[in-house]
Design an enzyme around this catalytic site. Structure first.
Site, PDB file in Angstrom:
ATOM      1  N   ALA A   1      31.403  65.088   9.089  1.00  0.00           N
ATOM      2  CA  ALA A   1      30.548  63.904   9.172  1.00  0.00           C
ATOM      3  C   ALA A   1      29.532  63.172   9.457  1.00  0.00           C
ATOM      4  O   ALA A   1      29.365  62.484   9.146  1.00  0.00           O
ATOM      5  CB  ALA A   1      31.394  63.276  10.481  1.00  0.00           C
TER       6      ALA A   1
ATOM      7  N   GLN B   1      36.993  59.221  14.967  1.00  0.00           N
ATOM      8  CA  GLN B   1      37.887  59.561  15.991  1.00  0.00           C
ATOM      9  C   GLN B   1      39.014  58.800  15.446  1.00  0.00           C
ATOM     10  O   GLN B   1      39.791  58.481  16.053  1.00  0.00           O
ATOM     11  CB  GLN B   1      36.857  59.283  17.048  1.00  0.00           C
ATOM     12  CG  GLN B   1      35.850  59.857  17.391  1.00  0.00           C
ATOM     13  CD  GLN B   1      36.744  61.349  17.884  1.00  0.00           C
ATOM     14  OE1 GLN B   1      37.962  61.652  18.066  1.00  0.00           O
ATOM     15  NE2 GLN B   1      35.685  62.049  18.398  1.00  0.00           N
TER      16      GLN B   1
ATOM     17  N   SER C   1      36.090  63.755   9.286  1.00  0.00           N
ATOM     18  CA  SER C   1      35.707  65.165   9.745  1.00  0.00           C
ATOM     19  C   SER C   1      37.230  66.360   9.954  1.00  0.00           C
ATOM     20  O   SER C   1      38.065  65.707  10.159  1.00  0.00           O
ATOM     21  CB  SER C   1      34.685  64.959  10.664  1.00  0.00           C
ATOM     22  OG  SER C   1      34.544  66.515  11.167  1.00  0.00           O
TER      23      SER C   1
ATOM     24  N   CYS D   1      28.903  65.793  21.495  1.00  0.00           N
ATOM     25  CA  CYS D   1      27.805  66.181  21.102  1.00  0.00           C
ATOM     26  C   CYS D   1      26.210  65.596  21.994  1.00  0.00           C
ATOM     27  O   CYS D   1      24.995  65.366  21.777  1.00  0.00           O
ATOM     28  CB  CYS D   1      27.390  65.488  20.039  1.00  0.00           C
ATOM     29  SG  CYS D   1      28.849  66.496  18.144  1.00  0.00           S
TER      30      CYS D   1
HETATM   31  N1  PMP Z   1      30.929  60.983  14.424  1.00  0.00           N
HETATM   32  C1  PMP Z   1      31.918  60.505  15.487  1.00  0.00           C
HETATM   33  C2  PMP Z   1      32.949  59.963  15.753  1.00  0.00           C
HETATM   34  C3  PMP Z   1      32.446  61.858  16.550  1.00  0.00           C
HETATM   35  O1  PMP Z   1      33.089  61.601  17.725  1.00  0.00           O
HETATM   36  C4  PMP Z   1      31.843  62.878  15.658  1.00  0.00           C
HETATM   37  C5  PMP Z   1      31.731  64.460  16.498  1.00  0.00           C
HETATM   38  N2  PMP Z   1      31.957  64.953  17.432  1.00  0.00           N
HETATM   39  C6  PMP Z   1      30.737  63.149  14.777  1.00  0.00           C
HETATM   40  C7  PMP Z   1      30.426  62.253  14.602  1.00  0.00           C
HETATM   41  C8  PMP Z   1      30.937  64.454  14.046  1.00  0.00           C
HETATM   42  O2  PMP Z   1      30.802  65.401  12.968  1.00  0.00           O
HETATM   43  P1  PMP Z   1      30.976  66.848  12.904  1.00  0.00           P
HETATM   44  O3  PMP Z   1      30.831  67.471  13.763  1.00  0.00           O
HETATM   45  O4  PMP Z   1      32.180  66.953  11.505  1.00  0.00           O
HETATM   46  O5  PMP Z   1      29.464  66.657  11.910  1.00  0.00           O
END
Ligand code: PMP
Length: 373
Positions: A69, A179, A197, A319
């Protein structure tokens, strides 16, 4: 083990992992190769892409496979900014986005774009009047996530799209659906661009997708082959197993939600015994994400104490570990509350016994830490 951090990432389903191994072994030819091994892989690739399209009710020309994502968000937002900068350099995002969206906005701001942050009401839903006020002829993009990763607040995407269209039909609408997908019913017709994702829906890490409405122009942010937003050899095992995980994740959504909701209610009812613990939830929060504030205990201490019992919960989001919970601050305007959050994220795979064990150990740790105060 009791795993309650499903919004950070999910375990890969055994049947998905089996397919991953099978495809890796039996389809190692490059789908772009001209020989028989290449054609065999190409056939499987086409069938996986078709499967994803069928599930999401989109065309294959409307889909780009990404690494996840974060990359899809980059492609969507930067790609739109580059393609439409002659029309304007104004972008609107919500105050409840994932950090990756804010990182991209910061990059665009450094490069001459103007970013506005649309307000939300006390339930976390986008303030339509503020959105109307912010949209102007130079607004090229609005980005609002389908479900917020910290408090699970779900946005009414269809209505947001209607508001945008009325104010400026040229403004593109992007939604980070990471999400929401596989948890709640989402309709890609409600948006122009969407990110998702695989590792949040029991698929492998390292794959995701960008949905891009037919004929919508975005500029590539990666280069290497002609007419391709995402050059490079297609990671066939990842794509095939993402398709499989996506198909499984869409089954029985309502039944799974009902089960998750029961766990959610049980935990909330239990926390009523702890009067100092606050539940961070509005009526738009989906039950899969349950956020609480410990108030007088550091969440890191608590998370590590639980880990000693082989129980795993999240901080605000995976994150942004250790940082203040922006969504909690936004809704409750209370710094202590926003600095002491724990995110318990649930799955249909979560068992009753796991919740019982979690609550038992929670009480043990909580009471001990309170005594130390
Ligand atoms: N957007 C949202 C709302 C997420 O929760 C996350 C993952 N924590 C991401 C983007 C990033 O996704 P990815 O790990 O696939 O890069």
């Amino acid at each position: 083990m009791v795993y309650l951090d499903y919004s950070a990432t999910t375990p890969v389903l055994p049947e998905v992992l089996d397919s991953y191994i099978k495809v890796t072994n039996e389809y190692f030819g490059n789908p772009n190769s001209l020989h028989r091994l290449g054609s065999k892989s190409k056939e499987l690739l086409t069938s996986a892409i078709n499967q994803i399209c069928e599930i999401l009710k989109i065309k294959s020309s409307e889909m780009v496979i990404t690494s996840g994502a974060t990359e899809a968000n980059n492609m969507a937002i930067i790609g739109t900014a580059l393609a439409h900068s002659k029309q304007g350099k104004h972008i609107i995002v919500s105050k409840l986005e994932h950090d990756s969206v804010y990182g991209i906005c910061k990059h665009l701001e450094d490069n001459g774009f103007l970013i506005d942050y649309v307000s939300n009401n006390e339930e976390g839903v986008i303030d339509f009047d503020d959105l109307k006020k912010l949209i102007r002829p130079e607004t090229i993009l609005v980005s609002v996530c389908a479900v917020n990763s910290e408090l699970g607040i779900r946005q009414p995407l269809k209505t947001i799209k209607q508001v945008i269209n009325k104010e400026n039909p040229n403004t593109i609408f992007h939604s980070d659906m990471t999400q929401g997908i596989g948890k709640v019913a989402l309709n890609l017709n409600d948006v122009d661009l969407a990110s998702m994702s695989s590792h949040k829906i029991y698929g492998p890490k390292g794959v995701g997708l960008l949905y891009k409405k037919e004929n919508l122009k975005i500029k590539p942010i990666m280069f290497g082959s002609d007419n391709d937003l995402r050059p490079g050899t297609p990671p066939l095992p990842l794509i095939v197993t993402f398709a499989k995980a996506l198909r499984i994740s869409m089954l029985d959504l309502a039944k799974k939600e009902e089960k998750i909701n029961k766990h959610n209610i049980k935990i909330i009812n239990h926390f009523k015994n702890h009067t100092q613990i606050l539940i961070n939830k509005t009526k738009y929060s989906i039950p899969h994400i349950l956020n609480i504030s410990l108030m007088n205990i550091k969440p890191e201490t608590f998370i590590h104490a639980l880990e000693k019992h082989d129980i795993y919960v999240g901080s605000n989001t995976a994150c942004s570990k250790g940082k203040i919970s922006a969504a909690t601050l936004n809704i409750y305007r209370d710094k202590t509350r926003a600095l002491t959050t724990i995110r318990i994220s649930l799955s249909h795979l979560t068992k009753n016994e796991e919740i019982n064990l979690f609550l038992e150990k929670f009480d043990l740790i909580y009471n001990r830490l309170l005594e130390l105060k």
